[in-house]
Design an enzyme around this catalytic site. Structure first.
Site, PDB file in Angstrom:
ATOM      1  N   ASN A 113      19.051  -8.737 -21.077  1.00  0.00           N
ATOM      2  CA  ASN A 113      17.442  -8.185 -21.332  1.00  0.00           C
ATOM      3  C   ASN A 113      17.427  -7.754 -22.833  1.00  0.00           C
ATOM      4  O   ASN A 113      16.578  -7.917 -23.454  1.00  0.00           O
ATOM      5  CB  ASN A 113      16.950  -7.075 -20.527  1.00  0.00           C
ATOM      6  CG  ASN A 113      17.772  -5.922 -20.613  1.00  0.00           C
ATOM      7  OD1 ASN A 113      19.108  -5.875 -20.622  1.00  0.00           O
ATOM      8  ND2 ASN A 113      17.143  -4.792 -20.250  1.00  0.00           N
TER       9      ASN A 113
ATOM     10  N   GLU B   6      25.290   2.914 -17.548  1.00  0.00           N
ATOM     11  CA  GLU B   6      23.670   2.992 -17.810  1.00  0.00           C
ATOM     12  C   GLU B   6      23.173   1.990 -16.768  1.00  0.00           C
ATOM     13  O   GLU B   6      23.063   0.823 -17.092  1.00  0.00           O
ATOM     14  CB  GLU B   6      23.318   2.524 -19.292  1.00  0.00           C
ATOM     15  CG  GLU B   6      21.781   3.138 -19.338  1.00  0.00           C
ATOM     16  CD  GLU B   6      20.841   1.993 -19.267  1.00  0.00           C
ATOM     17  OE1 GLU B   6      19.885   1.998 -18.063  1.00  0.00           O
ATOM     18  OE2 GLU B   6      20.555   1.297 -20.110  1.00  0.00           O
TER      19      GLU B   6
ATOM     20  N   CYS C 226      15.160  -1.602 -18.697  1.00  0.00           N
ATOM     21  CA  CYS C 226      15.342  -0.249 -17.720  1.00  0.00           C
ATOM     22  C   CYS C 226      14.413   0.630 -17.923  1.00  0.00           C
ATOM     23  O   CYS C 226      14.522   1.466 -16.792  1.00  0.00           O
ATOM     24  CB  CYS C 226      17.310   0.035 -18.199  1.00  0.00           C
ATOM     25  SG  CYS C 226      18.082  -1.118 -17.912  1.00  0.00           S
TER      26      CYS C 226
ATOM     27  N   GLU D  79      24.843   7.177 -23.676  1.00  0.00           N
ATOM     28  CA  GLU D  79      25.225   6.424 -25.093  1.00  0.00           C
ATOM     29  C   GLU D  79      24.343   7.243 -26.195  1.00  0.00           C
ATOM     30  O   GLU D  79      23.367   7.815 -25.873  1.00  0.00           O
ATOM     31  CB  GLU D  79      24.714   4.920 -24.777  1.00  0.00           C
ATOM     32  CG  GLU D  79      25.670   4.491 -23.863  1.00  0.00           C
ATOM     33  CD  GLU D  79      25.462   2.881 -23.617  1.00  0.00           C
ATOM     34  OE1 GLU D  79      26.362   1.915 -23.872  1.00  0.00           O
ATOM     35  OE2 GLU D  79      24.480   2.556 -22.868  1.00  0.00           O
TER      36      GLU D  79
END
Length: 476
Positions: A146, A244, A278, A457
């Site tokens: 994505n 993640e 997300c 992150e």
């Protein structure tokens, strides 16, 4: 295009390839090697051999390479963005934004090169303690389709700055953009073996990265289900992990919010990249007093979204990345209607017209009167469908927002400081936006709670995620 192993462009040992297709029309974008486990092995060998040389350079030198790479990526932004749109489907303006954001991430990490110095403490017994930060070793990076450019930078940037070497697996749907970025890094002097890119399936290439005893850390972005499997496999060797995972991000609009800005935020937050993010707005909770106003304005704005091939300048939303993804969204909406879990007030169908026949298009969809146990509110819906739920007050909204297994992001829209404090305290999420949604600058840590992931992150925390602390105690 071929894989990158030890600085060379090579095919898979299997001699097999597959065709990357444009999700807007089904046409071939280009071939990519179908990697196998032995390809991961030779990539890990190259990364292991390069580790001591790369880790032995100064952080300043490594930062300089990232700076030069960022400049090269900016120079090639339009060229790379064309490939990104072709293989992923997003509109050109979004693709260019992502490529420029990728350069920004590399620039940020280059600027952190001075933060890797050792710290010294003088202890009360007269001894001295030095804490050094050393590379973990060979790191595996597995990125989704994505946001393939940006998420590659999120993983590769801190890994390289801290002296690690990398074996990266792009998604099968979008391997070409990461390969172009790898080429940019090598063009500006990244040594052979430091970054290796192996294309292929998750079942073979991805799993071998996680299983490989040569790879000491794995960073993965993707589904919660896959993340759990990675954690299970990595436990055997106690690999370091950053995961993640999925999200079902709520957005709460209070009665005192700036309604036009909130509506614009909801539309951008849900339908950017066809909802395939997300941290997209996946559940919209609106206080009763302004619900009618919000629904009216958001319906009008959604009706103005032009869908189509991302290369057309007038297009605001491209196709879903895959036919499977589109059919999953289509099935969910049908289920909601059939089970009377909600009422579709916009979209909810395939677009009509010859230009849409071969592409994975779905109309931007709004659903109201959503029941509390609807799949739209329980699970992560990865596409352009937005459920809107009326709530009586902030407390009800927070309770509903927290009622999933996810906890990636959340946003609160209000002009009241007390409301902000209550929401920030009550919402269970790794990142909380106030009067905005989606923005994640590289300077701030990002990650989820509950089943949305492990670790962080970006930000200074990412340096800890890619280094091991070594403490030296000295008494003279």
């Amino acid at each position: 295009m071929k894989m990158v192993i030890n600085g060379e462009w090579v095919g898979s040992l299997s001699d097999r390839t597959y065709t990357v297709k444009n999700p807007a029309n089904g046409e071939a974008v280009g071939p990519a090697p179908l990697g196998v486990r032995d390809d991961v092995k030779r990539a890990a060998d190259a990364a292991e051999e390069a580790l001591s040389r790369w880790g032995g350079t100064s952080s300043h030198h490594r930062g300089q390479i990232l700076t030069r790479a960022a400049a090269r990526i900016r120079e090639q932004a339009e060229e790379i963005a064309i490939i990104l749109t072709a293989e992923q489907g997003k509109p050109q303006r979004e693709a260019i934004d992502e490529i420029r954001g990728t350069a920004r991430v590399f620039e940020y990490y280059a600027g952190l090169s001075s933060n890797l110095t050792a710290t010294v403490q003088h202890l009360e017994d007269g001894s001295e303690a030095t804490v050094m930060r050393e590379p973990i070793g060979v790191c595996g990076a597995i990125i989704p389709w994505n946001m393939p450019a940006l998420l590659m930078a999120w993983k590769v940037g801190p890994a390289l700055l801290t002296g690690n070497t990398v074996v990266l697996k792009p998604a099968t749907a979008t391997p070409l953009t990461p390969l172009m970025l790898a080429a940019a890094l090598h063009d500006v002097g990244l040594p052979n073996g430091v970054l290796n890119v192996v294309t292929g399936s998750g079942d073979e290439v991805g799993e071998e990265i996680v299983r490989s005893k040569q790879i000491q850390k794995v960073s993965f972005t993707g589904s919660t289900q896959t993340g759990k499997r990675i954690m299970t496999l990595a436990a055997h060797d106690l690999k370091r992990l950053t995961l993640e995972l999925g999200g079902s991000d709520p957005m709460i609009v209070c009665g005192d919010a700036d309604i036009p800005k909130a509506v614009a935020g909801a539309v951008a937050g849900r339908f950017y990249n066809a909802g395939q993010i997300c941290t997209a707005v996946k559940r919209l909770y609106v206080v009763d007093s302004v619900a009618d106003q919000v629904i009216e304005q958001i319906t009008e704005k959604v009706g103005q979204i032009t869908i189509g091939d991302g290369m057309k300048p007038e297009v605001k939303m491209g196709p879903l990345s895959s036919l499977q993804g589109r059919e999953s969204i289509r099935s969910v909406v049908r289920q909601v209607v059939d089970r009377e879990e909600g009422r579709v007030i916009a979209g909810g169908e395939l677009p009509q017209g010859d230009e849409y026949i071969r592409g994975n298009f779905y109309t931007p969809t709004l659903v109201t009167d959503v029941v509390p146990d609807s799949i739209l509110l329980r699970e992560e819906i990865f596409g352009p469908v937005l459920p809107i739920v009326r709530v009586k007050d902030l407390n009800e909204a927070i309770t509903a927002a927290n009622s999933t297994r996810y906890g990636l992001g959340a946003s609160i829209w209000t002009s009241d400081l007390k409301t902000i404090r209550t929401a920030v305290s009550g919402l269970k999420a790794g990142i909380i936006w106030v009067n905005q949604h989606l923005k994640i600058p590289p300077e701030v840590p990002f990650g989820g709670v509950k089943e949305s992931g492990v670790g962080r992150e970006n930000g200074l925390q990412s340096l800890d995620a890619y280094t091991e602390a070594k403490t030296v105690l000295v008494r003279l």
